[in-house]
Design an enzyme around this catalytic site. Structure first.
Site, short mmCIF file in Angstrom:
data_model
loop_
_atom_site.label_atom_id
_atom_site.label_comp_id
_atom_site.label_asym_id
_atom_site.label_seq_id
_atom_site.Cartn_x
_atom_site.Cartn_y
_atom_site.Cartn_z
N GLY A 112 3.46 2.17 4.27
CA GLY A 112 3.24 3.20 5.28
C GLY A 112 4.38 3.28 6.29
O GLY A 112 4.60 4.33 6.90
N GLU A 135 3.31 -1.08 -2.56
CA GLU A 135 1.85 -0.94 -2.75
C GLU A 135 1.35 -1.47 -4.09
O GLU A 135 0.25 -2.00 -4.18
CB GLU A 135 1.44 0.53 -2.59
CG GLU A 135 1.35 1.00 -1.14
CD GLU A 135 2.66 1.52 -0.57
OE1 GLU A 135 3.72 1.25 -1.17
OE2 GLU A 135 2.63 2.18 0.47
#
Ligand code: HXC
Length: 260
Positions: A112, A135
């Site tokens: 993010g 991720e």
């Protein structure tokens, strides 16, 4: 307004937002996303603020990602909501803001965190910065627009490799990829970024807002970017900045734009 997770400073026509959770490497939890949204919304309305710089506190991280501790027990619906809400409140919001947002990447920009930098209008990194979308090491994929913005910025093949390997790249590699525009020493990062922000701040804010809109149109479904450009170009002629810019040129003086 008082914020717990971010700091805001203003200098001339520039606002600097510092994400300030150094103990968690500035990870983006829900309150931080909400505070960023509210600060950006307020700064967009402040006429005297012409450019916004986003950075992270401390010497180690810009933002090390979404706060993993916050979503470790989420189910499918909560996961989808996390991504949808975050994209709406922060990532798309930044991309479509009518004021320039520059990410000054002072360290790790992961998950993010890199997605936040990519949603910004452009990026400048310090030499120690490391960037990646890790991720898949968590059994996830990027959810704040990373699968879309990374290929837009560096090309599909490189984005595939970065997302599949989950490996971080150095600032120099990010520069060769076009992911960041400049790499400078960490001690110079903010001054260097402010210098670019000042150049932008002296130009017409009404024109810059329309340039952002027109450039973004290329990345939005169902919108013809050339048509959007024509519309925005035409609208510039209705502004006082246009009158001031062209008059100043003819009078051989520096334009003083009011942003109206
Ligand atoms: C929560 C985090 C965090 C994160 C670091 N911390 N990253 N907390 N969420 N994303 C915390 C650590 O738990 C630790 O807290 C403290 O910050 C310092 O981190 P360390 O790991 O001890 O530091 P170091 O060994 O130097 O390693 C730095 C690091 C590593 C390589 C950046 O922290 C790391 O890999 N972080 C996670 C990066 C990541 O996977 N990001 C993507 C997240 S998913 P304690 O309390 O233990 O001292 C994501 C999805 C986005 O972003 C889409 C959502 C919709």
């Amino acid at each position: 307004m008082n914020y717990e997770n971010i700091l805001i400073e203003k200098e001339n026509k520039i606002a600097i937002i510092t994400i300030n959770r150094p103990k968690s490497l500035n990870a983006l939890n829900k309150p931080t996303i909400e505070e960023l949204h509210s600060a950006l919304k307020a700064l967009e309305l402040e006429k005297e603020v012409r450019v916004i710089i986003l950075t992270g506190s401390g010497e180690k991280a810009f933002v090390a990602g979404a706060d993993i501790k916050e979503f470790s027990d989420f189910n499918m619906s909560e996961g989808s909501q996390l991504a949808a809400k975050g994209q709406e409140l922060l990532f798309d919001f930044i991309q479509n803001l009518n004021k320039p947002v520059i990410a000054a990447i002072n360290g790790f920009a992961l998950g993010g965190g890199l997605e936040l930098a990519m949603a910004s209008h452009f990026r400048i990194a310090s030499t120690n910065a490391k960037m990646g979308l890790p991720e898949v090491t968590l059994g996830l994929i990027p959810g704040y627009g990373g699968t879309q913005r990374l290929p837009q910025l560096i090309g599909k093949g490189r984005a595939m490799e970065m997302i599949m390997t989950a490996e971080m790249i150095t600032a120099d590699k990010a520069l060769t990829y076009g992911l960041v525009n400049h790499v400078v020493d960490q001690t110079e990062l903010l001054d260097f970024t402010k210098n670019i922000a000042n150049k932008i701040a002296n130009n017409s804010a009404t024109a810059i807002g329309r340039a952002i809109k027109s450039i973004n149109a290329n990345y939005r479904d169902g919108i013809n970017g050339f048509h959007e450009e024509i519309k925005n170009f035409g609208e510039c002629f209705e502004t006082e900045d246009f009158t001031e810019g062209t008059t100043a040129f003819i009078e051989k003086r520096k334009a003083e734009f009011k942003g109206t």
